[in-house]
Design a protein around this motif. Structure first.
Motif, PDB file in Angstrom:
ATOM      1  N   LEU A 157      -2.609  12.603  -8.738  1.00 35.61           N
ATOM      2  CA  LEU A 157      -2.231  12.004  -7.459  1.00 35.61           C
ATOM      3  C   LEU A 157      -0.786  12.303  -7.084  1.00 35.61           C
ATOM      4  CD1 LEU A 157      -2.908   9.926  -5.140  1.00 35.61           C
ATOM      5  CD2 LEU A 157      -1.990   8.169  -6.674  1.00 35.61           C
ATOM      6  N   ASP A 158      -0.589  12.795  -5.867  1.00 36.13           N
ATOM      7  CA  ASP A 158       0.756  12.952  -5.312  1.00 36.13           C
ATOM      8  C   ASP A 158       1.137  11.616  -4.674  1.00 36.13           C
ATOM      9  OD1 ASP A 158       3.032  13.500  -3.838  1.00 36.13           O
ATOM     10  OD2 ASP A 158       2.269  15.373  -2.999  1.00 36.13           O
ATOM     11  N   PRO A 159       2.222  10.970  -5.094  1.00 37.91           N
ATOM     12  CA  PRO A 159       2.602   9.691  -4.481  1.00 37.91           C
ATOM     13  C   PRO A 159       2.712   9.767  -2.961  1.00 37.91           C
ATOM     14  CG  PRO A 159       3.882  10.073  -6.460  1.00 37.91           C
ATOM     15  CD  PRO A 159       3.113  11.336  -6.213  1.00 37.91           C
ATOM     16  N   HIS A 160       3.014  10.942  -2.424  1.00 37.53           N
ATOM     17  CA  HIS A 160       3.098  11.098  -0.973  1.00 37.53           C
ATOM     18  C   HIS A 160       1.780  10.746  -0.298  1.00 37.53           C
ATOM     19  CE1 HIS A 160       3.803  12.723   3.015  1.00 37.53           C
ATOM     20  NE2 HIS A 160       2.773  13.520   2.857  1.00 37.53           N
ATOM     21  N   CYS A 161       0.662  10.967  -0.978  1.00 38.89           N
ATOM     22  CA  CYS A 161      -0.634  10.621  -0.386  1.00 38.89           C
ATOM     23  C   CYS A 161      -0.733   9.124  -0.117  1.00 38.89           C
ATOM     24  CB  CYS A 161      -1.768  11.073  -1.298  1.00 38.89           C
ATOM     25  SG  CYS A 161      -2.033  12.855  -1.352  1.00 38.89           S
ATOM     26  N   TRP A 165      -2.091   4.885 -12.317  1.00 36.10           N
ATOM     27  CA  TRP A 165      -1.251   3.705 -12.036  1.00 36.10           C
ATOM     28  C   TRP A 165       0.203   4.110 -11.861  1.00 36.10           C
ATOM     29  CZ3 TRP A 165       2.424   2.223 -15.810  1.00 36.10           C
ATOM     30  CH2 TRP A 165       3.195   1.125 -15.440  1.00 36.10           C
ATOM     31  N   ARG A 166       0.707   4.963 -12.765  1.00 39.40           N
ATOM     32  CA  ARG A 166       2.118   5.349 -12.716  1.00 39.40           C
ATOM     33  C   ARG A 166       2.434   6.127 -11.435  1.00 39.40           C
ATOM     34  NH1 ARG A 166       2.672   7.522 -17.758  1.00 39.40           N
ATOM     35  NH2 ARG A 166       3.367   5.537 -18.619  1.00 39.40           N
ATOM     36  N   ARG A 167       1.553   7.029 -11.031  1.00 38.43           N
ATOM     37  CA  ARG A 167       1.790   7.818  -9.821  1.00 38.43           C
ATOM     38  C   ARG A 167       1.682   6.960  -8.564  1.00 38.43           C
ATOM     39  NH1 ARG A 167       1.058  13.705 -10.083  1.00 38.43           N
ATOM     40  NH2 ARG A 167       1.328  14.337 -12.262  1.00 38.43           N
ATOM     41  N   ALA A 188      -5.049  11.468   8.340  1.00 38.48           N
ATOM     42  CA  ALA A 188      -3.815  12.255   8.285  1.00 38.48           C
ATOM     43  C   ALA A 188      -4.071  13.503   7.461  1.00 38.48           C
ATOM     44  CB  ALA A 188      -2.676  11.446   7.673  1.00 38.48           C
ATOM     45  N   ARG A 189      -3.478  14.584   7.896  1.00 37.24           N
ATOM     46  CA  ARG A 189      -3.622  15.847   7.178  1.00 37.24           C
ATOM     47  C   ARG A 189      -2.544  15.957   6.110  1.00 37.24           C
ATOM     48  NH1 ARG A 189      -4.230  21.714  10.181  1.00 37.24           N
ATOM     49  NH2 ARG A 189      -4.164  23.047   8.319  1.00 37.24           N
ATOM     50  N   VAL A 190      -2.959  16.314   4.890  1.00 34.50           N
ATOM     51  CA  VAL A 190      -2.018  16.551   3.794  1.00 34.50           C
ATOM     52  C   VAL A 190      -2.194  17.986   3.317  1.00 34.50           C
ATOM     53  CG1 VAL A 190      -1.843  14.142   3.074  1.00 34.50           C
ATOM     54  CG2 VAL A 190      -3.668  15.579   2.125  1.00 34.50           C
ATOM     55  N   ASP A 191      -1.258  18.433   2.491  1.00 35.70           N
ATOM     56  CA  ASP A 191      -1.226  19.848   2.122  1.00 35.70           C
ATOM     57  C   ASP A 191      -2.295  20.245   1.118  1.00 35.70           C
ATOM     58  OD1 ASP A 191       0.925  20.308   3.797  1.00 35.70           O
ATOM     59  OD2 ASP A 191       2.416  19.926   2.233  1.00 35.70           O
ATOM     60  N   SER A 192      -2.682  19.323   0.239  1.00 37.14           N
ATOM     61  CA  SER A 192      -3.619  19.707  -0.815  1.00 37.14           C
ATOM     62  C   SER A 192      -4.391  18.490  -1.302  1.00 37.14           C
ATOM     63  CB  SER A 192      -2.880  20.359  -1.987  1.00 37.14           C
ATOM     64  OG  SER A 192      -1.943  19.453  -2.550  1.00 37.14           O
ATOM     65  N   VAL A 193      -5.476  18.763  -2.018  1.00 35.96           N
ATOM     66  CA  VAL A 193      -6.327  17.712  -2.576  1.00 35.96           C
ATOM     67  C   VAL A 193      -5.828  17.372  -3.977  1.00 35.96           C
ATOM     68  CG1 VAL A 193      -8.683  17.114  -3.247  1.00 35.96           C
ATOM     69  CG2 VAL A 193      -8.283  18.582  -1.250  1.00 35.96           C
ATOM     70  N   PRO A 194      -5.573  16.099  -4.272  1.00 35.03           N
ATOM     71  CA  PRO A 194      -5.109  15.752  -5.621  1.00 35.03           C
ATOM     72  C   PRO A 194      -6.145  16.108  -6.679  1.00 35.03           C
ATOM     73  CG  PRO A 194      -4.844  13.901  -4.105  1.00 35.03           C
ATOM     74  CD  PRO A 194      -5.671  14.931  -3.400  1.00 35.03           C
ATOM     75  N   LEU A 195      -5.681  16.470  -7.843  1.00 37.03           N
ATOM     76  CA  LEU A 195      -6.562  16.736  -8.969  1.00 37.03           C
ATOM     77  C   LEU A 195      -7.364  15.474  -9.295  1.00 37.03           C
ATOM     78  CD1 LEU A 195      -7.406  18.547 -11.382  1.00 37.03           C
ATOM     79  CD2 LEU A 195      -5.466  17.589 -12.628  1.00 37.03           C
TER      80      LEU A 195
END
Length: 247
Positions: free
Chosen positions: A105-109, A34-36, A219-226
């Motif tokens: 989770l990266d918020p950028h995702c 939730w926070r991310r 969309a392509r992102v740099d990595s998979v979130p944990l």
């Protein structure tokens, strides 16, 4: 554009029961997610909780949650039920589904999936990252999207999703990142559709949309979130997200 982010969560996980409330760095996993998601700042974030204890954990930290029927069959059904409860006036036109087991989770995702839906005009948007560990090529737990990429290689359209190694031949393979943005009309249509044959065969809900002729932008992102699916994943999350010790 008026997005809302909904985070489906339930206690009845087959491989890790009760995982939304599993403690990571002293806080329940669902609170981390939730926070991310809030940090992305794309719109309100609400947890669609199947059980009251999940809702309480979020609300105790100042978050917002809504209770949904624990018998709902999927996360998509859960977020749609939450949406109807929260937004009967249809103010939100983009609905983001962020899984409740992504404490890394990266918020950028979240911003990337919203931006992709808006730029593409598709029904649904999702994300993918290039697989960097060759051991994941044959791993059925790693879902591979087959994407018709634009020339810049950062955006494209999904042609298929599979648990098998695909496509064949030379070139990168991609790991699907299970974060989705739906137009409101697409979500309403999707949850009304019966499970499709390929969806049932591959155990991949997104194939229902493709079989119904819906367009999924990627969309392509740099990595998979944990993410956390097993006890081993939970231990990794605890190590990765551990609070630094005071010196």
């Amino acid at each position: 554009m008026n997005p809302i982010v909904l985070v489906p969560a339930r206690m009845a996980s087959a491989r890790l029961p009760g995982k939304p409330l599993a403690l990571i760095a002293g806080e329940p996993m669902i609170v981390h997610v939730w926070r991310r998601a809030c940090a992305a700042n794309v719109g309100p974030v609400v947890v669609a909780a199947a059980e009251p204890q999940i809702a309480r954990a979020v609300e105790e930290k100042g978050g917002r949650a809504v209770l949904t029927d624990p018998a709902l069959p999927s996360g998509s059904d859960r977020i749609f039920a939450a949406l109807k409860s929260l937004d009967s006036g249809s103010a939100h036109d983009i609905i983001v589904n962020v899984q409740g087991d992504l404490p890394g989770l990266d918020p950028h995702c979240v911003t990337a999936v919203v931006d992709t839906l808006a730029r593409s005009g598709a029904d649904i948007a999702t994300l993918a990252a290039e697989i960097t560990d060759s051991g994941d090529y044959e791993n059925p737990a790693v879902v591979k999207p087959i994407v018709s990429w634009e020339r810049n290689g950062t955006h494209g359209n999904a042609l298929y999703f599979t648990r098998a190694r695909a496509p064949s031949g030379e070139g990168p393979l991609f790991h699907h990142v299970g974060i989705y943005a739906f137009t409101r009309s697409a979500l309403e249509r999707f949850v009304a559709l019966p499970p499709s044959l390929l969806e049932q065969r591959e155990k991949l809900e997104q194939l229902r949309a493709l079989e119904a002729g819906m367009r999924i932008a990627v969309a392509r992102v740099d990595s998979v979130p944990l993410s956390v699916d097993t006890p081993a994943d939970l231990e990794e999350a605890r190590r990765t997200l551990a609070k630094p010790r005071a010196t």
